[in-house]
Design a protein around this motif. Structure first.
Motif, mmCIF file in Angstrom:
data_model
loop_
_atom_site.group_PDB
_atom_site.id
_atom_site.type_symbol
_atom_site.label_atom_id
_atom_site.label_comp_id
_atom_site.label_asym_id
_atom_site.label_seq_id
_atom_site.Cartn_x
_atom_site.Cartn_y
_atom_site.Cartn_z
ATOM 1 N N GLU A 202 0.851 -1.202 0.000
ATOM 2 C CA GLU A 202 0.000 0.000 0.000
ATOM 3 C C GLU A 202 0.886 1.252 0.000
ATOM 4 O OE1 GLU A 202 -2.277 1.172 3.627
ATOM 5 O OE2 GLU A 202 -4.021 0.988 2.317
ATOM 6 N N ALA A 203 1.909 1.251 0.841
ATOM 7 C CA ALA A 203 2.790 2.441 0.934
ATOM 8 C C ALA A 203 3.501 2.680 -0.394
ATOM 9 C CB ALA A 203 3.807 2.236 2.056
ATOM 10 N N GLN A 204 3.850 1.596 -1.076
ATOM 11 C CA GLN A 204 4.580 1.766 -2.336
ATOM 12 C C GLN A 204 3.640 1.762 -3.545
ATOM 13 O OE1 GLN A 204 8.102 -0.557 -2.827
ATOM 14 N NE2 GLN A 204 8.732 -0.378 -0.675
ATOM 15 N N ARG A 205 2.332 1.794 -3.259
ATOM 16 C CA ARG A 205 1.316 1.801 -4.346
ATOM 17 C C ARG A 205 1.632 0.739 -5.396
ATOM 18 N NH1 ARG A 205 -1.580 6.123 -3.270
ATOM 19 N NH2 ARG A 205 -0.608 7.974 -2.274
ATOM 20 N N SER A 351 -0.258 -5.926 -16.838
ATOM 21 C CA SER A 351 0.122 -4.519 -16.569
ATOM 22 C C SER A 351 -0.059 -4.147 -15.098
ATOM 23 C CB SER A 351 -0.723 -3.549 -17.431
ATOM 24 O OG SER A 351 -0.706 -3.967 -18.768
ATOM 25 N N LEU A 352 0.333 -5.078 -14.252
ATOM 26 C CA LEU A 352 0.295 -4.827 -12.794
ATOM 27 C C LEU A 352 1.712 -4.551 -12.311
ATOM 28 C CD1 LEU A 352 -2.092 -7.746 -11.683
ATOM 29 C CD2 LEU A 352 -2.687 -5.312 -12.036
ATOM 30 N N TRP A 392 -8.678 -5.626 5.596
ATOM 31 C CA TRP A 392 -9.422 -5.333 4.370
ATOM 32 C C TRP A 392 -8.473 -5.274 3.181
ATOM 33 C CZ3 TRP A 392 -14.283 -5.908 3.256
ATOM 34 C CH2 TRP A 392 -14.771 -5.421 2.035
ATOM 35 N N THR A 393 -8.968 -5.704 2.027
ATOM 36 C CA THR A 393 -8.229 -5.555 0.775
ATOM 37 C C THR A 393 -9.222 -5.057 -0.268
ATOM 38 O OG1 THR A 393 -6.507 -7.210 1.239
ATOM 39 C CG2 THR A 393 -7.032 -6.834 -1.072
ATOM 40 N N ALA A 394 -8.816 -4.022 -1.015
ATOM 41 C CA ALA A 394 -9.731 -3.422 -2.000
ATOM 42 C C ALA A 394 -10.101 -4.462 -3.057
ATOM 43 C CB ALA A 394 -9.029 -2.231 -2.659
ATOM 44 N N TRP A 395 -11.359 -4.383 -3.551
ATOM 45 C CA TRP A 395 -11.829 -5.404 -4.499
ATOM 46 C C TRP A 395 -10.984 -5.419 -5.773
ATOM 47 C CZ3 TRP A 395 -14.110 -8.974 -2.180
ATOM 48 C CH2 TRP A 395 -14.979 -8.726 -1.096
ATOM 49 N N GLU A 396 -10.479 -4.244 -6.154
ATOM 50 C CA GLU A 396 -9.626 -4.213 -7.359
ATOM 51 C C GLU A 396 -8.348 -5.036 -7.124
ATOM 52 O OE1 GLU A 396 -8.174 -0.346 -8.257
ATOM 53 O OE2 GLU A 396 -7.185 -0.963 -10.133
ATOM 54 N N ASP A 397 -7.820 -4.941 -5.891
ATOM 55 C CA ASP A 397 -6.602 -5.722 -5.567
ATOM 56 C C ASP A 397 -6.920 -7.221 -5.484
ATOM 57 O OD1 ASP A 397 -5.585 -3.036 -3.398
ATOM 58 O OD2 ASP A 397 -4.887 -3.490 -5.438
ATOM 59 N N VAL A 398 -8.108 -7.529 -4.977
ATOM 60 C CA VAL A 398 -8.551 -8.936 -4.952
ATOM 61 C C VAL A 398 -8.581 -9.478 -6.378
ATOM 62 C CG1 VAL A 398 -10.610 -10.392 -4.580
ATOM 63 C CG2 VAL A 398 -9.872 -8.764 -2.801
ATOM 64 N N HIS A 399 -9.149 -8.668 -7.269
ATOM 65 C CA HIS A 399 -9.281 -9.080 -8.676
ATOM 66 C C HIS A 399 -7.894 -9.232 -9.320
ATOM 67 C CE1 HIS A 399 -11.665 -8.557 -12.699
ATOM 68 N NE2 HIS A 399 -11.576 -9.823 -12.334
ATOM 69 N N ASN A 400 -7.020 -8.260 -9.057
ATOM 70 C CA ASN A 400 -5.651 -8.334 -9.607
ATOM 71 C C ASN A 400 -4.941 -9.612 -9.145
ATOM 72 O OD1 ASN A 400 -5.924 -5.866 -10.871
ATOM 73 N ND2 ASN A 400 -4.938 -4.710 -9.212
ATOM 74 N N GLY A 401 -5.077 -9.909 -7.861
ATOM 75 C CA GLY A 401 -4.398 -11.099 -7.321
ATOM 76 C C GLY A 401 -4.917 -12.374 -7.950
ATOM 77 N N ALA A 402 -6.236 -12.452 -8.092
ATOM 78 C CA ALA A 402 -6.851 -13.668 -8.667
ATOM 79 C C ALA A 402 -6.437 -13.837 -10.132
ATOM 80 C CB ALA A 402 -8.369 -13.588 -8.551
ATOM 81 N N ASN A 403 -6.417 -12.721 -10.874
ATOM 82 C CA ASN A 403 -6.009 -12.805 -12.295
ATOM 83 C C ASN A 403 -4.532 -13.168 -12.436
ATOM 84 O OD1 ASN A 403 -8.524 -12.315 -13.504
ATOM 85 N ND2 ASN A 403 -8.296 -10.098 -13.187
ATOM 86 N N CYS A 404 -3.723 -12.660 -11.500
ATOM 87 C CA CYS A 404 -2.275 -13.000 -11.544
ATOM 88 C C CYS A 404 -2.089 -14.479 -11.236
ATOM 89 C CB CYS A 404 -1.560 -12.129 -10.511
ATOM 90 S SG CYS A 404 0.192 -11.985 -10.785
ATOM 91 N N LEU A 405 -2.860 -14.977 -10.296
ATOM 92 C CA LEU A 405 -2.809 -16.416 -9.968
ATOM 93 C C LEU A 405 -3.233 -17.239 -11.179
ATOM 94 C CD1 LEU A 405 -2.497 -18.657 -7.744
ATOM 95 C CD2 LEU A 405 -4.930 -18.289 -7.229
ATOM 96 N N LEU A 406 -4.277 -16.812 -11.871
ATOM 97 C CA LEU A 406 -4.793 -17.546 -13.034
ATOM 98 C C LEU A 406 -3.745 -17.600 -14.154
ATOM 99 C CD1 LEU A 406 -7.003 -18.972 -14.645
ATOM 100 C CD2 LEU A 406 -7.992 -16.717 -15.174
ATOM 101 N N GLN A 407 -3.147 -16.465 -14.453
ATOM 102 C CA GLN A 407 -2.157 -16.427 -15.538
ATOM 103 C C GLN A 407 -0.907 -17.244 -15.182
ATOM 104 O OE1 GLN A 407 -2.390 -15.243 -18.682
ATOM 105 N NE2 GLN A 407 -4.541 -14.937 -18.192
#
Ligand code: HGY
Ligand code: MN
Ligand code: MN
Length: 425
Positions: A202-205, A351-352, A392-407
Motif C-alpha cells: 500500500e505504501a509503495q502503491r 500490466s500490474l 481489508w483488501t480493496a476489491w480491485e486488488d482482490v481481482h488483480n491477485g486472482a487474475n495474476c494467480l490464473l495467468q
C-alpha cells in the motif's frame, strides 16, 4: 495461450463475503474460526459444496484438509496444487487465507467457463490449522508427509486442548492424518495468493508482492514461577513477583532484537495469564506465549538463544524459576525462483506493478517448498492491518491477485513459466 482469460470479481466477492459470515462473532468483531471448532467445520462443509458446484471431486483428506481435484487433459501428469487456508485467528479478518482458497476456486471456474482444460490435474487445498492453534501448519505438514504420529498425538493448543480430542470432537480420526501425505513426485508446483498483512504494498502503491522468502516462527509457552503473596503486607523488595519478571522481559525485547536479531526479526508476547489472578495477590505465576520470527535460520536461532538467556537472568533477578515449552518451530524457507518468475511475468502481462519482498508471516507455502516448486504472491492490505476485524483488501486488488494467480497457473501448466512477453511466452 489464454492470456485474455480473467476471473469474475463478482463471483469471488460473493464467495469471500459468504465465507466471511461463517464463524462471525455475535458482536460482529471478526471471525472466530480456529482449527477444529464447529465454525471451522461449517466453513469446510461450505467449501466442499462450492468445490462440487464448480465440478471438482471434493473431500476431506486424512488431516481434514479440504481438497478439490480437477483432472487434466494429459493423462496422469503430476498435479499443480493451489490454495491456502480458511481457518482464522480469534477476531480474524475475511481475507487471511480465504482469499487464496477462493481465488483458486474462481480460477478453476474461469477455466471451465472458457472451456479451457489444463494439461495437468489441479488440486485446490484449504490446509488445516494454518494459524497454528495446535502449534503450526498441521494440515500442510500432513499433506507434505512431514508429520509423525507422535506429532499428531502430542499437539495441543495454548489452553491444553489436544489436537486428538479436538479432531475426535469433529468426528475425525486423528491418526488418519498420516495417510494425507502426497508423493512429492506427483506434485508439479504449488501457487498461493495471500494478503500481505503488512503496509509495504500500500505504501509503495504496488499491485503485487512476489514473495522471495518466508519467515520462520518459533512459539514458546513460558512460565515464570515465583510466590503468590499478600499485595498489602509483602514488602516490594521481598517479593517473587512473576508479573514484574514478565514486565522486565518485555522491556528487554527491543535490546534482544537490536543485539541478536535483524530488521526482519519479530518477538511477540500475545497471550498472558497471571496466577492466581486476584487484584490483592502478588502473582506467583506468569504464563505467556512468546513468538519469535525471522527470515534467516541462523538469526532465528540466535533470537531464541538470547531470549532464553535473558529470561533466566530475569528469573534470578526476581527470585523466580523459569521454564518454557517449545510449542512449534517452523523453519524459514526460500520460495522457488521459477514460480516467482511465473508470477512476475503474469503481473507484467496484466500490466500490474510488482516488487519482490519477504514474508514476515508464516504460510503454507513454506512447507510446500520442501516437496515441490512453491511460491506465493501478496496483494495489498488496507493500512497494513491483518489478524483483526478491520482486515481489508480493496476489491480491485482482490481481482488483480486472482487474475495474476490464473495467468501464472496457465504458464506453469504449459511449462512456460518464466517466459516473458518478449519471447512470446
Ligand atoms: O501468524 C502467521 O504468521 C500466519 O498468519 N499464520
Ligand atoms: Mn494466512
Ligand atoms: Mn494468519
Amino acid at each position: 495461450m489464454s492470456h485474455h482469460l480473467r476471473c469474475s470479481l463478482d463471483r469471488l466477492r460473493e464467495d469471500l463475503l459468504a465465507l466471511g459470515q461463517i464463524g462471525r462473532n455475535p458482536d460482529d468483531k471478526g471471525l472466530y474460526r480456529m482449527a477444529f471448532t464447529e465454525a471451522d467445520m461449517e466453513a469446510r462443509r461450505w467449501l466442499l459444496d462450492r468445490l462440487r458446484a464448480a465440478g471438482a471431486d471434493a473431500k476431506l483428506d486424512g488431516a481434514a484438509n479440504v481438497v478439490g481435484r480437477w483432472e487434466g487433459a494429459d493423462g496422469d501428469l503430476p498435479t499443480i496444487v493451489i490454495g491456502s487456508h480458511i481457518d482464522s485467528v480469534p477476531a480474524g479478518g475475511i481475507f487471511d487465507g480465504s482469499l487464496g482458497v477462493l481465488a483458486g476456486l474462481e480460477c478453476m471456474r474461469a477455466l471451465r467457463d472458457a472451456e479451457v482444460k489444463l494439461s495437468r490435474p489441479v488440486e485446490l487445498v484449504a490446509f488445516s490449522d494454518e494459524e497454528g492453534r495446535f502449534g503450526g501448519m498441521f494440515g500442510v505438514q500432513a499433506y507434505t508427509g512431514q508429520l509423525t504420529l507422535n506429532d499428531v498425538e502430542s499437539m495441543k493448543d495454548p489452553d491444553g486442548v489436544s489436537l486428538v480430542d479436538a479432531m475426535k470432537a469433529c468426528d475425525l480420526v486423528p491418526s488418519l492424518a498420516m495417510e494425507a501425505a502426497r508423493k512429492p513426485d506427483r506434485i508439479a508446483a504449488f501457487l498461493e495468493l495471500h494478503i500481505e498483512q503488512g503496509p509495504v504494498l500500500e505504501a509503495q502503491r504496488t499491485d503485487i508482492g512476489v514473495v522471495l522468502g518466508i519467515s520462520g516462527i518459533f512459539k514458546w509457552k513460558v512460565k515464570l514461577l515465583g510466590k503468590a503473596d499478600h499485595a498489602g503486607t509483602s514488602p516490594m523488595d521481598m517479593r517473587s513477583d512473576a508479573f514484574m519478571g514478565l514486565a522486565d522481559f518485555a522491556h528487554e525485547i527491543p535490546r534482544i532484537i537490536e543485539e541478536d536479531g535483524s530488521e526482519r526479526s519479530r518477538l511477540t508476547v500475545g497471550k498472558v495469564d497471571l496466577v492466581p489472578g486476584h487484584p490483592h495477590t502478588v502473582p506467583g505465576e506468569a504464563v505467556f506465549t512468546l513468538v519469535g520470527r525471522d527470515t534467516e535460520p541462523d538469526v532465528l536461532r540466535e533470537l531464541a538463544k538470547s531470549c532464553r538467556k535473558v529470561l533466566s537472568a530475569i528469573a534470578r533477578r526476581h527470585r523466580l524459576y523459569f521454564e518454557f515449552e517449545e510449542m512449534s518451530w517452523l523453519e524459514p524457507r526460500p520460495c522457488d525462483a521459477s514460480i516467482a518468475t511465473a508470477f512476475r511475468s503474469a503481473a507484467e502481462r496484466l500490466s500490474l506493478s510488482h516488487i519482490d519482498m519477504p514474508s514476515g508471516a508464516g504460510h503454507d507455502t513454506q512447507f510446500m517448498t520442501d516437496v515441490t516448486r512453491a511460491g506465493m504472491i501478496f496483494v495489498p492490505s488496507a493500512n497494513g492491518v491483518s489478524h483483526a476485524p478491520d482486515e481489508w483488501t480493496a476489491w480491485e486488488d482482490v481481482h488483480n491477485g486472482a487474475n495474476c494467480l490464473l495467468q501464472a497457473l496457465l504458464d506453469v501448466d504449459a511449462g512456460s513459466e518464466g517466459e516473458t512477453l518478449e519471447t512470446g511466452g
